[in-house]
Every structure is written in C-alpha cells, then in structure tokens.
Motif scaffolding. Structure first.
Motif, PDB file in Angstrom:
ATOM      1  N   GLN A  84      12.661   7.315 -10.372  1.00  0.00           N
ATOM      2  CA  GLN A  84      11.223   8.792  -9.866  1.00  0.00           C
ATOM      3  C   GLN A  84       9.986   8.919  -9.196  1.00  0.00           C
ATOM      4  O   GLN A  84       9.419   9.199  -9.002  1.00  0.00           O
ATOM      5  N   MET A  85      10.041   7.213  -8.914  1.00  0.00           N
ATOM      6  CA  MET A  85       9.715   6.969  -7.394  1.00  0.00           C
ATOM      7  C   MET A  85      10.093   7.183  -6.254  1.00  0.00           C
ATOM      8  O   MET A  85       9.135   7.049  -5.578  1.00  0.00           O
ATOM      9  N   ILE A  86      11.260   6.995  -6.515  1.00  0.00           N
ATOM     10  CA  ILE A  86      12.501   7.607  -5.433  1.00  0.00           C
ATOM     11  C   ILE A  86      11.131   8.811  -4.292  1.00  0.00           C
ATOM     12  O   ILE A  86      11.549   8.795  -2.785  1.00  0.00           O
ATOM     13  N   GLN A  87      11.214   9.845  -4.445  1.00  0.00           N
ATOM     14  CA  GLN A  87      10.841  11.192  -4.391  1.00  0.00           C
ATOM     15  C   GLN A  87       9.872  10.836  -3.447  1.00  0.00           C
ATOM     16  O   GLN A  87       9.141  10.773  -2.501  1.00  0.00           O
ATOM     17  N   TYR A  90       0.630  -1.623  -0.224  1.00  0.00           N
ATOM     18  CA  TYR A  90      -0.218   0.203  -0.035  1.00  0.00           C
ATOM     19  C   TYR A  90       0.440   1.165   0.043  1.00  0.00           C
ATOM     20  O   TYR A  90       0.156   2.015  -0.247  1.00  0.00           O
ATOM     21  N   ALA A  91       2.258   1.189   0.604  1.00  0.00           N
ATOM     22  CA  ALA A  91       3.167   2.169   0.753  1.00  0.00           C
ATOM     23  C   ALA A  91       3.440   2.408  -0.513  1.00  0.00           C
ATOM     24  O   ALA A  91       3.316   3.958  -1.324  1.00  0.00           O
ATOM     25  N   ALA A  92       3.794   1.409  -1.396  1.00  0.00           N
ATOM     26  CA  ALA A  92       4.206   1.179  -3.532  1.00  0.00           C
ATOM     27  C   ALA A  92       2.718   1.970  -4.132  1.00  0.00           C
ATOM     28  O   ALA A  92       3.060   3.065  -4.995  1.00  0.00           O
ATOM     29  N   ALA A  93       1.684   1.906  -3.528  1.00  0.00           N
ATOM     30  CA  ALA A  93       0.821   2.083  -4.208  1.00  0.00           C
ATOM     31  C   ALA A  93       0.146   3.462  -4.047  1.00  0.00           C
ATOM     32  O   ALA A  93      -0.232   4.226  -5.169  1.00  0.00           O
ATOM     33  N   GLN A  94       0.371   4.058  -2.237  1.00  0.00           N
ATOM     34  CA  GLN A  94       0.471   5.329  -2.627  1.00  0.00           C
ATOM     35  C   GLN A  94       1.183   6.258  -2.610  1.00  0.00           C
ATOM     36  O   GLN A  94       0.846   6.925  -3.226  1.00  0.00           O
ATOM     37  N   ALA A  95       2.693   5.929  -2.974  1.00  0.00           N
ATOM     38  CA  ALA A  95       2.998   6.669  -3.594  1.00  0.00           C
ATOM     39  C   ALA A  95       3.129   6.936  -5.634  1.00  0.00           C
ATOM     40  O   ALA A  95       2.867   7.691  -6.239  1.00  0.00           O
ATOM     41  N   LEU A  96       2.983   5.952  -5.742  1.00  0.00           N
ATOM     42  CA  LEU A  96       2.347   6.333  -7.542  1.00  0.00           C
ATOM     43  C   LEU A  96       0.901   7.015  -7.419  1.00  0.00           C
ATOM     44  O   LEU A  96       0.729   7.248  -8.375  1.00  0.00           O
ATOM     45  N   HIS A  97       0.073   6.252  -6.837  1.00  0.00           N
ATOM     46  CA  HIS A  97      -0.649   7.453  -6.349  1.00  0.00           C
ATOM     47  C   HIS A  97      -0.903   8.914  -6.656  1.00  0.00           C
ATOM     48  O   HIS A  97      -1.638   9.922  -6.758  1.00  0.00           O
TER      49      HIS A  97
END
Length: 863
Positions: A446-449, A412-419
C-alpha cells in the motif's frame, strides 16, 4: 525441518493475513541478526548499511541454527549513514507537522557488503513479528519499507526477494542503471541518480577535456559492469577509445592486483576511469603507490570521489577528478554524531567497536561485541566518556555530506509518503470508492503508490520526487582533489556541475581552477596518437582502435584543419599546397600576357601588316596591267576580308565575356564567308573570261563587276542570316569549365546552339570546297591571265588546315582549344595571302618588265 515449516507458515501469514482463521503464534521471533539496532514505534522503517566492509566465512553444518554473523573492517562512513538515519527519524518524530501523533521506529542492519548477508538481512526484515489485534487476529508486519541498500548488486538481490512480498525499498546509494527496469524491480526507488546519467556525464567530461585514449576499471558486480559498459558505449559514440577494460575482483589476490597495476603501467593511456567503491579500489591504489606508478589522471565515480579514507591515505592521488552526488550541510548532525555512546540504549554493537578502535581501549564483557570478528583487547579500559569531537575521522567528518544527504532524502521521502497516507486516512470523508490504507495496519504494497506520488521541496531547497523509473534527478558536483602549499591532506574542491534537467549544451559546467595529477593547471594529454597536423587525415591501423592512427597527407582538392577526415573543397576552390585550407582556383584562359598568346597575337598583327602592305602595293600600282588583269576590285575586297580575318584572330585572345564570345564566333563566320565569296567570284571570273573567248559565247556579260559584287554580297548575306539567327536564339556565352581540370577553372565560350555553329562552319566548308573544285578545273588556263592555279593552292591549304583543325580542336584541352582555333584562322589567312598575292607582288616589285600589256598579251598568244 520443523524450523523450515515454521518459517514457511510465518511467511504465508505475512502474504495472506488470516482474519478469523485459527490463531498462529504472534510472539516475537528471534531476529536472524542479533546485531541489529532497533527502536520501537507505530511504524518501523528498516535500514540496511554496510557497517563492515568484509565478512568472515562461517561453517554451516545444517545440524544447528547458523550462528551470529561475523564481519570485519568497520566502515566509518556507513556508521555515519546509519546514525544519520536515526537522527532524521528523531527529527521527524519531533516535527508536529509531519506524521502528527505517529512515532517512527527503526531497525538498522549490517549487511557487511556481502550478498549472502544482505539476503539474510532481508529475510530478517520480512520475518519480523506481526501484531495481534484486539480481536486476537495476527496483523501485518510492522516494517512497510526498507531504506537501503548502498551497493547496486546488494540492492538487486534484495529487491528480487522483496518483490515476492511487495515490499518497497528506497536506496540511497545503489546507482546501477539496471535498477531502472520496472519490469524486474517494480518496487525499487532511489534518491541517488542512475549511473546512466553519470556514464554520460563522465564521457562528456572526457570529451570536453580533449582526452581520446582512456583506461577503464570497474568492479566485478552489476554496478561495475553496467557503469563501465554504458560509459564505454557513450565514449565510443563521442569518438573516444578505451585502451583497456579491467575488472577488479571482489576478493583479489596479490597476483591479480599486481597484474592490474602492470596493465595500468604498460598502457599509454594517461587517464583512468574507475567505477568502484573505496573498499574495492583501495588495494589497487595501495599497489599503485607501492610501485610508484605516476603520471596518471584518475577519474573517479561517485562511489569514491569523496572518500576521506582514500584522500587521506593516498595524497599522491592529487588531481583526481570525478562526479559526486549533491551535498548539503545538515544542522545538528555533527553534534548528534558526537553524542554517540558505546553502551547507551538502544545498544549499538558497532558503536562499541568504533569506540574501542578509535580510543585504543577495551570494555569489560558485560555486553556482547556483536558482529566484530577479530576484536583486539587493549590494556587500557574504556570509560565511555572519551570525546569523539577530539578526533578527526570519516565518522564525524560532515564537510562532504553527500551519501548522508541521500539518506536524508530517502528517510524524508518515506515520511512524506506515510504522511500523505495518514492524511488520506484522516480525511476519509472523500468520495473515493477505494478506502485509504490504515497506517496502524499497513500492508507494504500500500506504500508503493504513495511513494510514486512523493514530490516535495526539502529544507535545503531541493525538489525530491521519483520519475516513472523510480529514479531521482541526475545532478552531480564535479569534485577535484587539491592540495594547497601548506596542506598535508587533500581537499575536495567543487570545480563544476552537471545537471541533466538543463538543455544539452548547458548540462556540463566546468570551472578553470582545476589541479591535475602533476599539480599543474594545464590539462594533461591522453591520446593514443597525437592529433594530425593541418593538411593530414587519420588513417586507422589494422587491428587497432580508431584513436590509434597514422597521419596521411590529404589528397589534392581536399583539406583538413585538425580534423580526422579530409574535406572536399567546393567546386570553385582548390586545396592550398599545405592542404590546410581551400583557395580560389587558378583561372585559365588564353591571355595576351602569356608567351603563347603573345606569339599568336604577333602573328595576327604580322598578317594584318602584311595584308595592308600588299594592299598598298596594289593600290600604288592599280593602273598596271597585272593588277587590272586580276580584277583589282575583287582583289582589294579580298585583301579587306583577309585583314578582318587576322583581326578576328585577336578577338579569341583574352578573357571570355558575354560580349566577347558572340563577337568571336560571328566575326569568324562572317569574315571567312566574305573571303571565300571573293575567291569564288575571282574563280568564276577567270572561268567565264576564257569561256567568253570561244565563238558565239556571250556568258561574260553576266559576270561583269556589278554581278560580281552581287555574288559576293549574296554569299556573305546568307552567312549573315545564319549568324543573326544564332545570336537571337542561342548565342555563345562564357562558361567556367570545372570538369576538365580539378585544380583550375578554364574560362571558355560555350557554343550556345551547336546546330547553328555547325551551320556556320558547314557553310564556310561548302564555299571552300566549291571554290576549290572550280579553281581546280581552271588551273590549266593561260598563266598570265589565270589566277586559278594560285586559288587552287590556297584552297588546298585552306581545306587541309581546317580538316586538320577538327581532330586537333577536339583533342586539345582548355585554353589550347582556343589556340588551335586561332592557329587555323592564321594559317588559312596566310595561305590565301601568300598563294594569291605574293607572286604578283614579286613581279610588281622585282620584275616590273613583266608587268606590261605587251608581255601579258604575248604570253597569252604564245599559249
């Protein structure tokens, strides 16, 4: 060689997408791991799980491509974790509020708990096929982020490889504190707390329970070395000693396991702290149970404290306590786990292996077994319709969803970052100069930030975020393995909590309903040496840890009440005979009630009585020639001064006070000055009386009674002036002498002004010496009229006493200083009384015929 060049070309295309460059092959490459479980989507999340606990060595001849990986030892917990990731991704895809119109896909890999296979998996991820745009250009890879890995050593190795490609990784179970180093692992995040929190929590739990002698076990990897090192350092800081430090090999031999158990059995440490996974601690526990090693309290790390495999296989480990990561109850997950089908799409080779092992049946060979190394063929054929809900395994046990909950947080943290990234792209009407990343053409870096900025509250009420080190909050449940009267298996019971975000004194919360290794509620003892009794201190043994010590009695003046060191008592207190506390020091002064003081008081009273007796004799015979011839007025004044001298001695007895101290000194100076003034006047009278008998000498008229009184007054008045000056400027005062004796306080009078006290003594000494000289010069005058001989003897005694007094006074300690002073006063007073008045009283009482004028005149003429 062509294969290597082709792989290099592909990696360069990943690092540097060539827009407008000559086309490269964007076709699907064969995955290095054909056992992968995958489902396509617009954004693909990779997941890495140790679905098997052991790998099988394969021969590499470098003449052909390596074959499919072969592993053994299916890990049912890890299988549940991987299925949970699928469940969470399906939930996200059904959620219209999270990543709307974006479908997440997944690729799940089996790392087999080996570094080499984890590296191979990572290479499989970075070599995934790249998309071709509508213009024909090859775009970025479809996997921008990896969920994994479970082990710290595996995550360290993978992270260093992924750093080259700037691919972030969110781990759900890699807790090594070394991964918090952003210089080495800039793209690493995790939802499991760092071991720095756990090491501190374990050390504080051990200290809280009073254990000071523990054994330490850790695995032969970064997780084991770092966790045990940090925990040992924290234990040492808290005063707890580590009896031994055992490293559990990754693939231990029988001899190594037996050696580990022998160390445990031979050690006096009854508490064992173990940082290991269930796969690595299991051989040790098997040997511990086989050798029936009991009486040990195990403290488990988060990696195996909630292991159903361990708790069901080794019920003798009842009482085990440890820190478990936070848990949650995830609705719908168990039903999803029960819906696992061995041959359904997408095909899951581990599901088939689980099915055959669990239901003791075999499928036909229409599907490859995948990574299963040693498949067992059963006589019964699997139908695929067997019911998982009818079984009880670690796979479908959802009572302790802790690591699974961390997988939930990671996905969900990955999903929140993608969202957030997708929302940025959709709202690109902002004034930011930097354009938002394209989620359909997403570069991993680009996902890191966006991962750093993740901060949300999930459906379970927990806040999920990553700090500056990529770590999550250090929060643990304290779990205890308990067994009820009718229970055959152990239950995981929460008996406390640790939260690093709270104040230090509130972080550790422990309940009292803990069951220990012997089934009792009483906390077991684990010390190298029993605590020293009150009144003793710890003395370390040479070459042994600080916790191994001897108990040595505290020295005088110090005390100890269950402490490691003796504490010095305050200045006005002293240690009790048992040295377990401080009591008031004995107050010492020369008292009337003690024997020595009573003797001195009796002597002083005797002197007073004797002086008054002599005075009464002289008063009764005041008209006799002997009394009249010896200047009766000066005699009575001398007797009065002697009485005052004996009374003065009594003032030196008793407790010194602010009134008694000045009285002692001034009374002593004035009474002795009066006494010596009288003696000096009597000596001068004798001298002048016989000088006056010489023809033409009329000096006697200057030494008549008025002049005698004036001389006595002037000599005494000078001493009075000195005493008044002394009292007004720096009078004597009482002090508590704590430096003379350590065990008692001596109450004494300080001189105030030493110079003025010296003046008082010096003046008395001058009067005594002058009187002695004059009396010595007049000693040969006619006896019947001459007192000079008796005055000479009395002054000789007086001077001898006070000369002897000086060294005796300086060398006498405490109250004996006062006793010496009283003795000098009494001795000098008795010397004057005996030498001057006793001979006269003897004549008056026993030889009255000599107390006549005729006899006295005849003796004078005879001379």
């Amino acid at each position: 060689m062509p294969l290597v060049l082709h792989a290099a070309t592909l990696l360069l295309s990943v690092l540097f997408p060539a827009h407008g460059a000559p086309e490269v092959d964007c076709a699907l490459w064969q995955d290095l791991d054909s056992a992968v479980v995958h489902k396509e989507g617009q954004v693909i999340l990779a997941g890495m799980f140790p679905l098997h606990s052991k790998g099988v060595e394969q021969e590499l001849n470098f003449s052909s491509s390596p074959g499919m990986r072969r592993c053994r030892g299916l890990n049912l917990r890890a299988l549940r974790w991987s299925q949970a990731m699928i469940f969470f991704i399906n939930e996200i895809n059904r959620n219209p509020d999270l990543l709307p119109n974006i479908t997440l896909g997944y690729r799940l890999y089996d790392t087999c708990w080996l570094v080499a296979l984890s590296m191979r998996t990572a290479l499989s991820v970075v070599s995934q096929p790249i998309k071709r745009s509508q213009t024909g250009a090859c775009l970025a890879p479809t996997v921008p982020l990896i969920i994994g890995d479970s082990g710290s050593t595996l995550s360290i190795t993978i992270s260093r490889l992924l750093n080259l490609f700037k691919i972030p990784m969110v781990s759900y179970f890699a807790s090594c504190a070394c991964l918090s180093d952003k210089k080495q692992f800039p793209y690493f995040f995790r939802t499991v707390p760092s071991d720095s929190f756990q090491a501190s929590a374990v050390a504080r739990l051990i200290k809280h329970l009073g254990w000071s002698w523990v054994g330490m076990l850790g695995t032969d990897d970064d997780y084991g070395y770092t966790a045990t090192g940090m925990c040992t350092a924290e234990l040492t800081r808290l005063g707890v000693c580590v009896a031994f430090h055992i490293i559990i090999p990754k693939v231990p031999s029988v001899q190594q396991i037996q050696g580990i158990v022998k160390t445990i059995q031979d050690s006096t440490a009854r508490v064992l702290v173990c940082f290991a996974t269930e796969e690595e601690i299991e051989p040790v526990m098997e040997e511990v149970v086989r050798q029936n090693v009991t009486g040990r309290q195990w403290v488990a790390s988060e990696a195996w404290i909630t292991s159903t495999l361990m708790s069901t296989t080794y019920p003798s480990l009842v009482g085990t306590i440890g820190f478990a990561i936070s848990r949650a109850t995830i609705p719908g997950l168990q039903k999803f786990l029960h819906n696992l089908r061995p041959l359904a799409e997408p095909y899951n080779p581990s599901a088939r292996e689980f099915w055959e092992t669990q239901f003791s049946c075999s499928f036909n060979k229409s599907k490859p077994v995948g990574s299963m190394a040693d498949a067992v063929h059963y006589n019964r054929t699997c139908t695929g319709e067997e019911r998982i809900e009818d079984t009880e395994t670690a796979y479908n046990d959802v009572s302790q969803l802790r690591v699974t909950y961390n997988v939930h947080k990671a996905v969900y943290a990955a999903a929140q970052a993608l969202h957030n990234l997708f929302m940025c792209q959709r709202d690109e009407s902002t004034t930011d100069k930097q354009p938002c990343p394209d989620i359909y053409n997403l570069q991993p870096w680009q996902m890191i930030q966006y991962l750093k900025e993740v901060n949300y509250t999930n459906v379970f009420g927990d806040t999920v975020y990553f700090d500056e080190h990529g770590d999550s909050l250090g929060s643990y449940d304290i779990v205890n393995w308990q067994k009820g009267p009718g229970d055959r298996t152990l239950r995981f019971v929460k008996v406390g909590h640790f939260d690093s975000s709270l104040p230090a004194d509130q972080q550790l919360l422990l309940h009292q309903d803990i069951m220990w290794h012997d089934g009792s509620k009483e906390v077991p003892v684990s010390v190298c040496t029993a605590s020293c009794a009150p009144g003793y201190r710890k003395a370390t043994r040479k070459g042994e840890p600080l916790c191994c010590h001897d108990c040595v009695p505290c020295a005088e003046g110090t005390f100890s009440s269950n402490q490691s060191e003796c504490t010095l008592c305050p200045e006005d207190l002293w240690s009790s005979p048992q040295r377990d506390s401080c009591v008031d020091k004995h107050i010492e002064f020369l008292s009337y009630t003690e024997g020595f003081g009573m003797a001195l008081a009796a002597m002083a009273i005797l002197g007073i009585v004797a002086t008054m007796t002599v005075a009464s004799i002289f008063l009764r015979h005041r008209d006799t020639p002997l009394v009249r011839a010896n200047n009766s007025e000066l005699s009575f004044l001398l007797l009065l001064s002697l009485t005052l001298c004996f009374l003065c001695a009594l003032t030196f007895l008793g407790q010194p006070t602010r009134w008694a101290c000045p009285l002692r000194r001034t009374a002593f100076g004035l009474t002795f000055a009066l006494c010596l003034s009288c003696l000096l006047s009597k000596t001068l009278v004798v001298l002048m009386a016989f000088k006056a008998t010489l023809p033409g000498n009329n000096m006697a008229r200057w030494f008549r009674p008025p002049q005698q009184r004036l001389g006595v007054f002037l000599c005494s008045a000078l001493q009075c002036v000195i005493c008044i000056t002394w009292l007004t400027t720096a009078p004597p005062y009482p002090v508590k002498n704590t430096w003379l004796y350590r065990d008692r306080i001596v109450l004494e009078c300080h001189m105030g002004s030493v110079a003025l006290f010296s003046c008082v003594l010096g003046y008395i000494g001058c009067l005594a010496v002058f009187c002695f000289i004059l009396a010595f010069l007049a000693r040969k005058l006619p006896d019947n009229f001459n007192e000079a001989k008796f005055i000479t003897f009395s002054m000789l005694i007086f001077c001898a006493v006070w000369i002897t007094f000086i060294p005796a006074y300086v060398s006498s300690p405490g109250k004996f200083t006062v006793a010496v002073e009283i003795f000098a006063i009494l001795a000098s007073g008795f010397g004057v009384l005996l030498c001057i008045f006793v001979p006269k009283c003897y004549i008056i009482i026993f030889i009255p015929e000599k107390n006549t004028k005729k006899y006295l005149m005849s003796q004078s003429v005879g001379r």
